[in-house]
Design a protein around this motif. Structure first.
Motif, short mmCIF file in Angstrom:
data_model
loop_
_atom_site.label_atom_id
_atom_site.label_comp_id
_atom_site.label_asym_id
_atom_site.label_seq_id
_atom_site.Cartn_x
_atom_site.Cartn_y
_atom_site.Cartn_z
N PRO A 291 0.82 -1.21 0.00
CA PRO A 291 0.00 0.00 0.00
C PRO A 291 0.86 1.27 0.00
CG PRO A 291 0.20 -0.87 2.22
CD PRO A 291 0.94 -1.81 1.33
N GLN B 100 4.70 1.50 0.27
CA GLN B 100 5.40 1.03 1.46
C GLN B 100 5.54 -0.49 1.48
OE1 GLN B 100 2.73 3.47 4.24
NE2 GLN B 100 4.72 3.60 5.24
N ASN B 101 6.55 -0.97 2.21
CA ASN B 101 6.68 -2.40 2.48
C ASN B 101 5.80 -2.76 3.68
OD1 ASN B 101 8.70 -2.68 0.49
ND2 ASN B 101 10.26 -2.01 1.95
N ILE B 102 5.54 -4.04 3.82
CA ILE B 102 4.85 -4.53 5.03
C ILE B 102 5.94 -5.09 5.93
CG2 ILE B 102 3.08 -6.06 5.94
CD1 ILE B 102 1.95 -3.92 4.12
N ASN B 103 6.29 -4.32 6.93
CA ASN B 103 7.49 -4.61 7.72
C ASN B 103 7.25 -5.57 8.87
OD1 ASN B 103 9.15 -2.75 6.27
ND2 ASN B 103 8.11 -1.10 7.32
N ASP B 104 8.16 -6.49 9.05
CA ASP B 104 8.28 -7.32 10.26
C ASP B 104 7.12 -8.28 10.53
OD1 ASP B 104 10.66 -5.97 10.84
OD2 ASP B 104 9.57 -4.35 11.80
N ILE B 105 6.10 -8.24 9.74
CA ILE B 105 4.95 -9.11 10.03
C ILE B 105 5.25 -10.52 9.55
CG2 ILE B 105 2.53 -9.55 9.48
CD1 ILE B 105 2.09 -6.54 9.53
N ASN B 106 5.26 -11.44 10.49
CA ASN B 106 5.52 -12.84 10.20
C ASN B 106 4.27 -13.61 10.61
OD1 ASN B 106 7.32 -14.95 9.38
ND2 ASN B 106 7.44 -15.55 11.53
N THR C 170 -5.30 -8.06 5.68
CA THR C 170 -5.51 -7.11 4.58
C THR C 170 -4.39 -6.09 4.53
OG1 THR C 170 -7.90 -7.37 4.76
CG2 THR C 170 -7.12 -5.40 3.64
N ILE C 171 -3.92 -5.79 3.33
CA ILE C 171 -2.88 -4.75 3.22
C ILE C 171 -3.37 -3.51 2.48
CG2 ILE C 171 -0.94 -6.35 3.41
CD1 ILE C 171 -0.59 -5.91 0.31
N ILE D 17 -0.72 6.36 5.35
CA ILE D 17 -0.30 5.19 6.12
C ILE D 17 1.00 5.50 6.85
CG2 ILE D 17 0.66 2.86 5.90
CD1 ILE D 17 -1.49 2.25 3.94
N THR E 174 3.08 -0.06 8.83
CA THR E 174 2.60 -1.23 8.10
C THR E 174 3.01 -2.50 8.83
OG1 THR E 174 4.62 -1.27 6.78
CG2 THR E 174 2.74 -0.09 5.86
N ALA E 175 3.54 -2.37 10.02
CA ALA E 175 4.00 -3.53 10.78
C ALA E 175 2.99 -3.89 11.86
CB ALA E 175 5.37 -3.22 11.38
N TYR E 176 3.39 -4.75 12.80
CA TYR E 176 2.55 -5.03 13.96
C TYR E 176 2.47 -3.76 14.81
CZ TYR E 176 3.01 -10.08 13.14
OH TYR E 176 2.96 -11.34 12.62
N THR F 58 -9.87 -8.12 7.18
CA THR F 58 -9.90 -9.39 6.47
C THR F 58 -11.11 -10.22 6.84
OG1 THR F 58 -7.49 -9.40 6.50
CG2 THR F 58 -8.58 -11.49 6.02
N THR G 159 -2.38 -2.48 8.84
CA THR G 159 -3.21 -2.37 7.64
C THR G 159 -4.51 -3.16 7.77
OG1 THR G 159 -1.98 -4.21 6.68
CG2 THR G 159 -1.27 -1.98 6.08
N ASP G 160 -4.57 -4.07 8.75
CA ASP G 160 -5.77 -4.91 8.90
C ASP G 160 -6.78 -4.30 9.86
OD1 ASP G 160 -7.07 -7.28 8.06
OD2 ASP G 160 -6.61 -8.24 9.98
#
Lengths: 166, 145
Positions: A88, A91-97, A103-104, B48, B51-53, B89, B104-105
């Motif tokens: 989005p 940007q990157n989606i950081n650190d989320i594992n 949803t992004i 935004i 975008t992380a936790y 989601t 983002t969720d």
């Protein structure tokens, strides 16, 4: 004997430490629009849902490239890839594992047009910088993946815009 | 100017969301109160940020300058069970995760912890990147009793 003990310990522990720093391949899945059952017609706004995880080591970030399939052939051409944008909002989606979906982004009329086909390509990067595929070889891949870049089917989504959600 | 109107609109929405939940009068009717933070709207308005936790922090103060903080809670703490988020989601409210929640969720956040006050208090909140000191801007939620 006393000198041997520390050396033995180092010999035993060092490979373990080294292994823990070894990179692994992160995994990215595009759940919606479905990366496996490609070609589906979706409504605007297009909700983009993904999973990104690495079972052996945390993921550093995932990035998701969105672009139009201008000739509607399901194959990534050079000029199409050149027109990619990161979602989005760059940007990157950081650190989320996380191996549960989240949803992004939502793609609205500022990004998509009715009756056109689009790609989303997901790339995961682990803590050592190893990537889930080689984007320098992405041109020529089709929506099933499996080509020279190493991208897998579920990390590449191809879909058609049906129209606005009623 | 457009952004200002959007922010004013968001404040109004937040107050409307709060309105049914807060009995008027000193002491209220007791029991739990629920407040809602429309994070998705704020994220779209401000752009935004994370975008992380992420986690959420709430501060309650007796004064408009937030110098007399009477409550300061964070979802990354033993108070985690008081926080829920509406998942984009899944379309349902879910409990806050111990890892934080993918920013983002989050469409909305609700706090169900104790908010009983016998005097006017002011509330603000912000998003925090999980496990870091990367804080978002403070956002207003208004005044309540």
């Amino acid at each position: 004997m006393r000198k041997l003990l520390p050396i033995t310990l180092i010999i035993l522990i060092f490979p373990g430490v080294l292994f823990s720093w070894t990179g692994t391949d992160p995994t990215v899945e595009i759940i919606s629009p479905d990366g496996v059952n490609d070609g589906q017609e979706v409504s605007i706004p297009v909700k983009v849902v993904v999973k990104q995880y690495n079972t052996e080591q945390g993921i550093d970030y995932g990035c998701y490239y969105f672009f139009c399939d201008t000739d509607n052939d399901g194959i990534i051409d050079s000029d199409e890839w050149s027109g990619r944008v990161k979602i989005p909002k760059g940007q990157n989606i950081n650190d989320i594992n996380q191996d549960t979906a989240f949803t992004i982004d939502y793609l609205s009329i500022d990004k998509v047009e009715q009756n056109k086909n689009y790609f989303i390509v997901g790339v995961g990067v682990d803590l050592d910088g190893n990537t889930s595929c080689d984007t320098t070889l992405i041109v020529g891949e089709n929506y099933n993946g499996g080509g020279a870049s190493g991208i897998v089917d579920k990390a590449i989504s191809w879909f058609k815009i049906k129209g606005l959600k009623p | 100017m457009k952004k200002l109107f959007m922010i004013l609109g968001l404040c109004t929405m937040a107050m409307l969301v709060m309105a049914p939940s807060f009995p008027v009068g000193i002491g209220g009717s007791g029991g739990k109160k629920v407040i809602s933070f429309p994070y998705k709207l704020w994220r779209e308005t401000l752009g935004i940020v994370f975008t992380a936790y992420t986690d959420v922090q709430i501060q309650v103060s007796t004064d408009i300058g937030f110098t007399d903080i009477v409550k300061d809670v964070n979802s990354n703490s033993i108070n985690r069970h008081d926080f829920n988020f509406f998942s984009a989601t899944e379309g349902i409210y879910k409990g806050w995760m111990d890892t934080g929640v993918p920013a983002t969720d989050i469409l909305d956040i609700i706090y169900t912890g104790d908010l009983n006050f016998t005097y006017d208090v002011y509330i603000r909140w912000r998003i925090v990147e999980h496990g870091t000191e990367n804080y978002g801007d403070w956002l207003p939620l208004g005044v309540m009793r």
